[in-house]
Design an enzyme around this catalytic site. Structure first.
Site, PDB file in Angstrom:
ATOM      1  CG  HIS A 305      -0.541   0.107   2.517  1.00  0.00           C
ATOM      2  ND1 HIS A 305      -0.253   1.308   3.113  1.00  0.00           N
ATOM      3  CD2 HIS A 305      -0.307  -0.842   3.455  1.00  0.00           C
ATOM      4  CE1 HIS A 305       0.130   1.092   4.370  1.00  0.00           C
ATOM      5  NE2 HIS A 305       0.119  -0.199   4.602  1.00  0.00           N
ATOM      6  CD  GLU A 351      -3.315  -1.312   5.598  1.00  0.00           C
ATOM      7  OE1 GLU A 351      -3.588  -2.298   6.306  1.00  0.00           O
ATOM      8  OE2 GLU A 351      -2.764  -0.290   6.059  1.00  0.00           O
ATOM      9  CD  GLU A 352      -1.514   2.367   7.712  1.00  0.00           C
ATOM     10  OE1 GLU A 352      -2.292   2.032   8.634  1.00  0.00           O
ATOM     11  OE2 GLU A 352      -0.380   1.884   7.573  1.00  0.00           O
ATOM     12  CG  ASP A 377       0.866  -3.633   5.148  1.00  0.00           C
ATOM     13  OD1 ASP A 377       1.729  -2.775   5.447  1.00  0.00           O
ATOM     14  OD2 ASP A 377      -0.334  -3.531   5.460  1.00  0.00           O
ATOM     15  CG  HIS A 448       1.037   3.145  12.565  1.00  0.00           C
ATOM     16  ND1 HIS A 448      -0.279   2.904  12.853  1.00  0.00           N
ATOM     17  CD2 HIS A 448       1.274   2.488  11.402  1.00  0.00           C
ATOM     18  CE1 HIS A 448      -0.807   2.140  11.906  1.00  0.00           C
ATOM     19  NE2 HIS A 448       0.125   1.868  11.018  1.00  0.00           N
TER      20      HIS A 448
END
Lengths: 495, 495
Positions: A305, A351-352, A377, A448
């Protein structure tokens, strides 16, 4: 990767379950030898071609150079941002350079923005001269904002939902901190994703739980194992019809501080989250086809992604996955190999934020046309194996490839519950999904956070993943056998 | 601790040299047995008293509780801030609770403040849609500010002064980044402070060097070994009569990014450092005397510095040192022991900003009245030994104590060049200075960053240091022998 986390979207937990199962793969390596019924899945030349793909990818810097450009020159690629679109244009141009047939396929995506954010303790036990004390935090993705000048309230700390519900309406008007700790022992044992799954649920559903009880804000302890005062963002559940409260992740150190101070006396905190969910915009999946020579309308997807959270530059999550997929198709193309089925490169959008790109794709393209899918991923650590969301039968078909992979240290095969968030809509319809299984013990140190930057990727390990995905993609595209197709329950939120 | 870094203040490097020698201590343990001439430095009862001090300190949480309060409830204690003064009041009150004679002794200290600060790449190779990319940075201590809306200029990257001078006037109008790396291999080998000393010089003198060549700003790569996008502050040289440029430390990741991007093409950066050097204010050394029973006007100092940088809460630098000294005197007091000489606890002001508290103290109290001094300013790692800035003769006198310390793992004795920045003015006059020698391999992961918080201190290791300092202080206070007094050259900047 995100772990989607709407409790109603319980399939959101598909991701978590998959991820948990990944970690278990560290434990039971299953080495395959060739089984009779799979012996003629590939010709000897095709096996040689796959060896060439592996070796070419293992000595290529293409993927790393692409990743460098995506992270250094474009930077964070939040869904809906101009940077995301620039990245999509860039990847499309790179794929066109290879002579692939490229389309930018539209999907309607959320457009959430983070502006300024801050936290401070306004009053707390032992305070000197009314001076506030800083709390290091970051808004959770999709969180609603506070008023411009923030919200100030007393903080209550709970370790889990039971403690929250025991407090009941005592949390009215308060800011609730969910102080669930990431379990370093699980990580040290190779179960990084189990540790993540256990800790992350409050990021998703905690704020909604607190809102239902009348809280005015929600904080979660940053998920992950770093002790560098590093806040960790990620998606939180926002109910467009229900009550939402501003939600942020505080660094592990500040979560501990709040836990200690609130035991000594009342702590008033000011929370400023200047965030906004704007109108949805058009995002793009980048699709690039290396056309099949015999079955051009049958697809094998290689993907990652392209969107990332905004604090770092999205190197491990998931620039690496895009670069690995780019490396795979570039290598096959460079060797002038012509797969029987079309190898379809996809750089997914959003995706997130909720896999809106993948859902749109599954609407646009029939699952029946897909022979298999691959998504990377989980960063770019050394691949110790690979997984499928299909069944052990798939590994039996793929057994002739195993020696090629074993020679590069890929020795573990295992079936999981989900191979990748973006390929899951096709998996629900029975398309076998695959993913590299990586050493991910450092992944949640950076994932993240602002520290998800290029230096976290080892070029050699990135190449190893490119080689694995290249071999697997070519193998699937030329496989003379069919793979078992096992439909999975479609989650409630999809119905 | 700071490493002062005015090039003219070349004695500023005393600290660095000391620190380098510390690391070498890891290599050559020197175990002492009793030498004849020192056998009657203490009575058997006094040796027993020291054993009691050691054991009582090793089982006490007093120091850790004090450190918790200083860091959690007061927080950062930047020289000149209200928090510093609150901390001084708090420590003074705690010492009074023990019945010690307490004074808050004035010193004129700098009053520098950090307001907002930010960095962004305005244009850079591969940029998407004119969007800036964030650079994580923090102003260096005492740095002058930029105009309110910042300064924008091209970035040039150099690895050392030679490269800077080779560029010469090509840096005019530019922002210079000094990209000197902290050497992790040295750290891994136990030479953390050597690695620091090598890397930190540009923090001190780099901005002045760049200013002389016409630069409009200076950046340094954050000193330390963490890869969590963590900026590391610390004092930089500001010449009140010369030209100064705004100076900041960028995270290691962003330094690498700038190095990579500037190789690809021009990079324009906007640097906003809203800082200000206000008028000097009155600060306070906290002095608390446990009066000597035989020589009340002879002093043995136990100390740490109470000021800290403002990003974290100053737990390892140097709340720990203050807590260790508090633990030492509290233990001696609690055991109802009465040292022959006065044990003087000092919490120094402004170590980080230029030891103005220590310089004032050296003016106010004659060095001749001091038998010995101890400062702890290297965190709270397990003490593997202790050092003196005096000579090996001092260790010979102290040999009867060695078995007590060996039993707690303190086995290394070594002479260094400086035992602590604050005690150095007394050392110049010949007063023997001492310091615990700690395992500091993690120290520069957190030092001078936002991650310098309570959790970085292990309570057990803090107790070990309290025990060591307590034994040493009592030993010095009751020592029947004199220690060698070796005057050291007074640095030029003191003259």
């Amino acid at each position: 990767m995100c772990v989607r986390n709407n409790e109603q979207l319980s399939s959101a937990h598909v991701g978590e379950k998959m991820i948990r199962s990944l970690a278990r793969l560290f434990v039971v390596p299953t080495l395959f030898c060739s089984f009779g019924f799979a012996q003629n899945a590939w010709t000897p030349k095709e096996i040689n071609d796959m060896r060439d793909i592996r070796d070419a990818a293992l000595s290529s810097d293409y993927g790393y150079q692409e990743l460098s450009y995506l992270t250094d020159s474009i930077g964070p690629r939040l869904t809906g941002s101009a940077q995301y679109n620039a990245a999509a244009d860039y990847v499309a141009a790179e794929m066109r350079k290879l002579g692939l047939e490229v389309t930018l396929e539209k999907a309607t995506v959320p457009h959430w923005v983070r502006r300024n954010e801050s936290g401070e303790l306004v009053t707390y036990p032992g305070q000197a001269n009314h001076f506030p004390q800083k709390i290091v935090l970051t808004a959770l993705g999709h969180s609603v904002g506070t008023p411009a000048d923030g919200v100030t309230a007393e903080v209550v700390v709970v370790n889990n939902s039971d403690e929250l519900h025991a407090l009941g309406d005592k949390v009215q008007g308060k800011i609730v901190l969910f102080n669930a700790k990431y379990d370093d022992r699980l990580r040290d044992a190779g179960y990084s994703f189990d540790a993540y799954g256990d800790a992350v649920r409050y990021r998703g559903i905690g704020p909604a739980e607190a809102a239902k009880l009348g809280a005015v804000g929600a904080l979660v302890r940053s998920v992950g194992s770093a002790d560098y005062r590093l806040p960790h963002t990620g998606l939180t559940l926002v109910d467009p019809k229900g009550k939402n409260v501003p939600a942020a992740a505080v660094s592990a150190e500040d979560a501990d501080l709040l836990a200690r101070l609130t035991k000594r006396g009342p702590v008033q905190m000011k929370l400023v989250l200047n965030t906004e969910m704007l109108e949805p915009v058009t995002g793009y999946n980048v699709i690039a086809d290396l056309k099949g020579s015999e079955h051009p309308d049958e697809y094998v997807i290689v993907s990652g992604h392209l969107d990332s959270w905004d604090l770092g530059t999205g190197a491990i999550d998931d620039g690496a996955g895009v670069a690995i997929a780019m490396q795979a198709v570039e290598t096959i193309h460079r060797l002038n190999l012509h797969p029987k089925r079309t190898i379809r490169f996809v750089a997914w959008v959003d995706e997130e934020g909720g896999i809106s790109g993948a859902l749109q794709y599954a609407k646009d393209y029939p699952a029946a046309k897909h022979f298999g899918t691959i998504e990377s991923d989980t960063g770019a650590g050394h691949p110790i194996g690979y997984i499928t969301d299909s069944s052990d039968e798939a590994f039996k078909v793929l057994a002739p490839i195993a020696p090629l992979l074993e020679e590069m240290g890929v020795v573990v095969n295992r079936t999981g519950e989900e191979a990748g968030a973006d390929i899951s809509p096709l998996s629900w319809a029975g398309v076998p999904g695959f993913a590299p299984l990586m050493d991910s013990r450092k992944y949640f140190d950076y994932h993240h956070t602002a520290a998800d930057t290029l230096d976290k990727v080892d070029p050699k390990e990135l190449r190893e993943n490119g080689a694995l995905v290249g071999v697997l993609a070519y193998g699937l595209a030329n496989c003379a056998k069919t793979l078992p197709r096992i439909a999975k329950p479609v989650p409630d939120w999809m119905k």
